[in-house]
Scaffold this motif. Structure first.
Motif, short mmCIF file in Angstrom:
data_model
loop_
_atom_site.label_atom_id
_atom_site.label_comp_id
_atom_site.label_asym_id
_atom_site.label_seq_id
_atom_site.Cartn_x
_atom_site.Cartn_y
_atom_site.Cartn_z
N GLU A 93 0.86 -1.18 0.00
CA GLU A 93 0.00 0.00 0.00
C GLU A 93 0.90 1.23 0.00
O GLU A 93 1.68 1.45 0.94
N GLY A 94 0.81 2.01 -1.08
CA GLY A 94 1.67 3.19 -1.18
C GLY A 94 1.10 4.32 -0.33
O GLY A 94 -0.10 4.37 -0.07
N HIS A 95 1.97 5.21 0.14
CA HIS A 95 1.51 6.35 0.93
C HIS A 95 1.79 7.64 0.18
O HIS A 95 2.86 7.81 -0.39
N ILE A 96 0.79 8.54 0.21
CA ILE A 96 1.02 9.82 -0.46
C ILE A 96 1.92 10.68 0.42
O ILE A 96 2.03 10.46 1.63
N LEU A 97 2.57 11.64 -0.18
CA LEU A 97 3.56 12.44 0.55
C LEU A 97 2.93 13.20 1.71
O LEU A 97 3.42 13.17 2.82
#
Ligand code: SAH
Length: 460
Positions: A143-147
């Motif tokens: 799961e990628g995380h936004i900045l």
């Protein structure tokens, strides 16, 4: 930073035997960069989870034995990185080695395992993450995380929460994590030397040779050092790729080899130390310190109270750091030294406030048109009372038996000067900036061509 490993092997609590950590206990271990805590959030016959919580101390990173180049504010305490690999090797070493006194067979048996990493920096994104783990048989979910949630326009960060699922012996999982986490992060908190090859080969045994991303893994694991990468790959695939040869390192060795027969470096260092003491310079900044030849000597000598090394090359500073670390100094001794990355051709406040600056075998690495900028940075803005500049005397080159005629001593040298060229330059600099200058030969003087190295001693 949190890593959890869960098994549904039955009975699941045998995970405690494999890890040599009892499921009922919470244990803490002091590491050089902080603490590792091991505990079990759940432990039943059906399901058992162990957690490795890494508490990286950012202040220690900056002040302690680690690299002195980092900032206090960094992502290191929060993400899986080479610190986690070190923690695995130190706190779970028996399990990593696949040994288990009580259940030796289980240590070699594939069991269902799920590893979760709370924040894993993946340089190369999810695609690269999959390229690393999927060929080894893992099901990967990421799961990628936004900045920043407040600024969705900034887009994705490089951080992922990752879950890796596979049925395999625990030691294999730990070896994969040990090698691949720093590879994904593409960074290491310590200097990478020849012994890293041995670690890579040991922990990569049985899977790295046949891994389709073997070359990228090796290159990144060894911090993109071409010489090491080439050596490691050669051992891995038993072939040698001359394209990967590191020109930079062989050049430095070349210069040392040309000058070695007369231990010129030692004579240069002796002359510099003597001149510093004569000027009573206790606070010294070594500009273009390279791998710390002079810093080492200054640091060992109690006469010098404040010692700073500056270089534009981060890599050179890392080597310097490692070499200074090996001196095993006391904390008081350490407090006298700092390494900073900087360019000598840009004005920099950090260069001010020293009794003396040393510029040892550096000016010949600067492009001639940039020499004027360097002169102003040092003599107009930093203004130390004493400046020592050494540079090769090109007239002497004909005396080096192993240096072909017309060649400079190092491929990166932009020029080498005769005695009169150097003295003209130095006299003009001294006059422009209100200094006086005297000249000293370094190394045995030849009646015709002079000495191999020339030194200018500037005083304000
Ligand atoms: N003084 C050291 C290293 C000499 S080699 C010794 O005597 O061993 C020259 C060094 O100057 C290299 O480490 C190189 O990275 C550094 N250097 C070259 N150009 C530079 C610049 N513009 N700013 C800072 N350092 C520079």
């Amino acid at each position: 930073m949190l890593l959890t490993i869960t098994t549904t092997h039955s009975p699941a609590t045998e995970l405690g035997y494999l890890l040599h950590k009892h499921p009922d206990r919470c244990q803490s271990f002091a590491l050089s960069f902080g603490k590792a805590h091991i505990f079990y959030p759940e432990a039943s016959r059906e399901k058992c989870t162990v957690a490795l919580l890494l508490d990286v101390d950012p202040v220690k990173l900056v002040r302690g034995g680690g690299t002195r180049l980092k900032q206090y504010v960094s992502d290191r305490p929060y993400v899986a990185s080479s610190f986690l690999s070190v923690a695995i090797a130190q706190v779970l070493s028996t399990a990593l080695g696949g040994r288990c006194k009580d259940l030796p067979k289980l240590a070699q048996t594939p069991i269902p395992l799920v590893a979760k990493l709370s924040a894993l920096p993946c340089r190369g994104g999810e695609e690269f993450l999959r390229q690393l783990f999927e060929p080894l048989g893992y099901s990967v979910s990421a799961e990628g995380h936004i900045l920043d949630e407040k600024f969705p326009d900034w887009g994705q960060s490089q951080y992922f929460s990752v879950e890796l699922q596979h049925t395999l012996p625990l030691s294999h999982l730990l070896s994969h994590l040990y090698v691949l986490i720093p590879v994904l992060d593409d960074n290491k908190h310590y200097w990478v030397g020849d012994e890293e090859i041995e670690k890579l080969l040991r922990h990569g045994e049985g899977w790295l040779t046949t891994h389709p991303a073997r070359e990228q893994i090796t290159r990144r694991y060894l911090k993109r050092q071409q010489r090491l990468t080439r050596l490691a790959l050669a051992q891995l695939i038993e072939s040698d790729d001359p394209d990967l040869d590191s020109a930079e390192e062989s050049h430095a060795e070349e210069e040392a080899a040309v000058e070695k027969p007369m231990s010129l470096n030692q004579q240069r260092m002796d002359a510099v130390i003597a001149a510093l003491k004569q000027s009573n310079a206790k606070r010294v900044i070594d500009l273009g310190c390279g791998q710390g030849n002079l810093l080492k000597i200054l640091l060992k000598d109690g006469f010098f109270e404040q010692i700073t090394g500056v270089d534009v090359s981060y890599r050179a500073l890392e080597v310097a750091q490692e070499r200074l670390d090996r001196l095993r100094l006391t904390r008081n001794q350490w407090e006298r030294v700092q390494l900073i990355q900087g360019a000598l051709t840009y004005q920099d406040k950090r260069f001010s406030g020293y009794d003396a600056a040393t510029v040892i075998e550096v000016i010949e690495h600067l492009d001639l048109p940039r020499l004027g900028a360097f002169e102003r940075v040092l003599f107009e803005f930093a203004q130390p009372k004493t400046v020592l500049v050494t540079t090769p005397n090109i007239e002497y080159n004909i005396k080096f038996e192993n240096l072909p005629a017309g060649k400079l001593r190092h491929k990166d040298h932009r020029f080498e000067w005769t005695r009169s060229q150097f003295q003209n330059w130095a006299n003009q600099v001294a006059e422009s900036f209100g200094y006086t200058v005297e000249f000293q030969p370094i190394g045995t003087e030849d009646p015709e061509v002079g000495s191999p190295t020339q030194m200018g001693v500037f005083k304000r």
